[in-house]
Design a protein around this motif. Structure first.
Motif, PDB file in Angstrom:
ATOM      1  N   GLU A 204     -13.256 -28.439 -31.155  1.00 44.80           N
ATOM      2  CA  GLU A 204     -12.421 -28.670 -32.350  1.00 44.80           C
ATOM      3  C   GLU A 204     -13.244 -28.661 -33.634  1.00 44.80           C
ATOM      4  O   GLU A 204     -12.750 -28.350 -34.700  1.00 44.80           O
ATOM      5  CB  GLU A 204     -11.757 -30.056 -32.249  1.00 44.80           C
ATOM      6  N   GLU A 205     -14.533 -29.060 -33.487  1.00 46.87           N
ATOM      7  CA  GLU A 205     -15.336 -29.292 -34.677  1.00 46.87           C
ATOM      8  C   GLU A 205     -15.975 -28.016 -35.212  1.00 46.87           C
ATOM      9  O   GLU A 205     -16.397 -27.168 -34.455  1.00 46.87           O
ATOM     10  CB  GLU A 205     -16.438 -30.312 -34.345  1.00 46.87           C
ATOM     11  N   GLY A 206     -16.070 -27.967 -36.540  1.00 44.90           N
ATOM     12  CA  GLY A 206     -16.781 -26.863 -37.163  1.00 44.90           C
ATOM     13  C   GLY A 206     -18.174 -27.316 -37.538  1.00 44.90           C
ATOM     14  O   GLY A 206     -18.403 -28.497 -37.739  1.00 44.90           O
ATOM     15  N   GLY A 207     -19.105 -26.428 -37.616  1.00 45.20           N
ATOM     16  CA  GLY A 207     -20.479 -26.814 -37.945  1.00 45.20           C
ATOM     17  C   GLY A 207     -20.693 -26.868 -39.442  1.00 45.20           C
ATOM     18  O   GLY A 207     -19.843 -26.467 -40.225  1.00 45.20           O
TER      19      GLY A 207
ATOM     20  N   LYS B 201     -14.041 -36.828 -40.262  1.00 39.50           N
ATOM     21  CA  LYS B 201     -12.612 -36.502 -40.137  1.00 39.50           C
ATOM     22  C   LYS B 201     -11.778 -37.748 -39.856  1.00 39.50           C
ATOM     23  O   LYS B 201     -10.595 -37.651 -39.546  1.00 39.50           O
ATOM     24  CB  LYS B 201     -12.411 -35.508 -38.994  1.00 39.50           C
TER      25      LYS B 201
ATOM     26  N   MET C 194     -19.446 -35.553 -37.479  1.00 42.00           N
ATOM     27  CA  MET C 194     -18.266 -34.721 -37.792  1.00 42.00           C
ATOM     28  C   MET C 194     -16.977 -35.495 -37.559  1.00 42.00           C
ATOM     29  O   MET C 194     -16.063 -35.476 -38.364  1.00 42.00           O
ATOM     30  CB  MET C 194     -18.255 -33.486 -36.894  1.00 42.00           C
ATOM     31  N   ARG C 195     -16.936 -36.176 -36.382  1.00 45.30           N
ATOM     32  CA  ARG C 195     -15.741 -36.965 -36.041  1.00 45.30           C
ATOM     33  C   ARG C 195     -15.516 -38.075 -37.075  1.00 45.30           C
ATOM     34  O   ARG C 195     -14.391 -38.342 -37.465  1.00 45.30           O
ATOM     35  CB  ARG C 195     -15.918 -37.614 -34.669  1.00 45.30           C
TER      36      ARG C 195
ATOM     37  N   ARG D 272     -24.716 -34.939 -33.915  1.00 48.35           N
ATOM     38  CA  ARG D 272     -24.060 -34.348 -35.090  1.00 48.35           C
ATOM     39  C   ARG D 272     -22.538 -34.386 -34.940  1.00 48.35           C
ATOM     40  O   ARG D 272     -21.800 -34.614 -35.897  1.00 48.35           O
ATOM     41  CB  ARG D 272     -24.523 -32.893 -35.249  1.00 48.35           C
TER      42      ARG D 272
ATOM     43  N   GLN E 161     -25.340 -32.869 -42.016  1.00 46.17           N
ATOM     44  CA  GLN E 161     -24.834 -33.711 -40.917  1.00 46.17           C
ATOM     45  C   GLN E 161     -25.940 -33.960 -39.895  1.00 46.17           C
ATOM     46  O   GLN E 161     -26.074 -35.067 -39.364  1.00 46.17           O
ATOM     47  CB  GLN E 161     -23.657 -33.009 -40.241  1.00 46.17           C
TER      48      GLN E 161
END
Lengths: 222, 66
Positions: free
Chosen positions: A218-221, B38, B34-35, B30, B19
């Protein structure tokens, strides 16, 4: 484990197997197959010709015991290392192929009618080893707090499903004799419990992989 | 899980950190950063404090609970 140590263990194993083969050959050729074919130990009297067989059996037993202890210590060391380094243990995903051993469970359908042996049905448990494939894919992953949460989440869900399946199977099996035969009912119990435990072993690794993998997908870098 | 707004991305960019760099500083992956950005992951108090120190901003301004 160091390569030199591994070589020593493999060398000792080969030596033990060779000594067992040689002593068996000696016993068959020169000692009327004593201690090779089944015999009544009530009337056993020591003979000097039995010595090679006794020594080789002793060596094999000592080797197996030492191997077991070594594997136990090695496993403990690995777990400690994983705790200290916060990294998942390194295993080869190809170990997942061990799950094929689960098919040995079908041997029970052959052994039971022949001599009433039911323990091969328990081999269905080995289907759980397919989980090594997913564990291997996550080898060397840094375990931060979110990863540890995912481990707990995956284990909890796997246990819930396992106990649910076991509960349902036991309720059905406890209704009475299957096909009017108590032995069939117990065999069905062995099969369903083995499969449920195998499912639990597999699911805890599979779900952890899914949780971690889905998150990454789901995650983008950046 | 409590609903919250996470302003970590803004503070991280203000400190000119990637990140990856922030993750290394606070000892997580990383993906976890990210989580967090969001607002899909509720961090432990320790991680929240570590992040707050890394980006030099108060916790209550990074994680705003509604």
């Amino acid at each position: 484990m160091k390569t030199s140590k591994k070589k020593i263990w493999i060398g000792c194993g080969i030596f033990c197997v060779l000594s067992a083969l040689l002593s068996s050959w000696y016993a068959v050729a020169y000692n009327d197959s004593r201690l090779v074919v089944p015999m009544d130990f009530k009337d056993y009297v020591f003979d000097i010709k039995d010595l090679p067989m006794i020594v080789s059996i002793f060596l094999v037993c000592v080797y197996l015991a030492a191997l077991f202890v070594m594997l136990f210590i090695h496993g403990g060391k690995k777990r400690r290392q994983a705790k200290e380094t916060d990294v998942t243990r390194k295993i080869n995903p190809k170990l997942g192929c061990l799950g094929v051993l689960g098919f040995l469970g079908f041997a029970g359908f052959w052994t039971y009618p022949v001599d009433g042996t039911v323990f091969p049905f328990a081999f269905f448990l080995f289907f759980g080893f397919f989980g090594f494939y997913y564990e291997g894919k996550m080898s060397g992953t840094f375990m931060d707090e979110r990863f540890r949460e995912n481990i707990v989440r995956a284990k909890l869900k796997a246990y819930r499903i396992t106990f649910g399946v076991m509960h349902a199977a036991l309720i059905i099996l406890c209704q009475g004799k299957l096909f009017g035969n108590l032995e069939y009912t117990l065999i069905a119990a062995i099969i369903s419990l083995s499969l449920a435990l195998g499912l639990g072993i597999f699911l805890s690794e599979y779900l952890l992989y899914r949780y971690d993998h889905d998150d990454q997908a789901e995650e983008g870098g950046e | 899980m409590a609903e919250f707004e996470c302003r970590l991305k803004m503070y991280r960019q203000m400190k000119d950190l990637t990140q990856e760099q922030l993750a290394e500083k606070v000892g997580v992956r990383r993906e976890t950063i990210m989580r967090l950005e969001k607002a899909q992951y509720n961090p432990s108090l320790k991680l929240a404090v570590d992040i707050s120190r890394a980006v030099e901003a108060p916790i209550e301004e990074i994680f705003v609970f509604q």
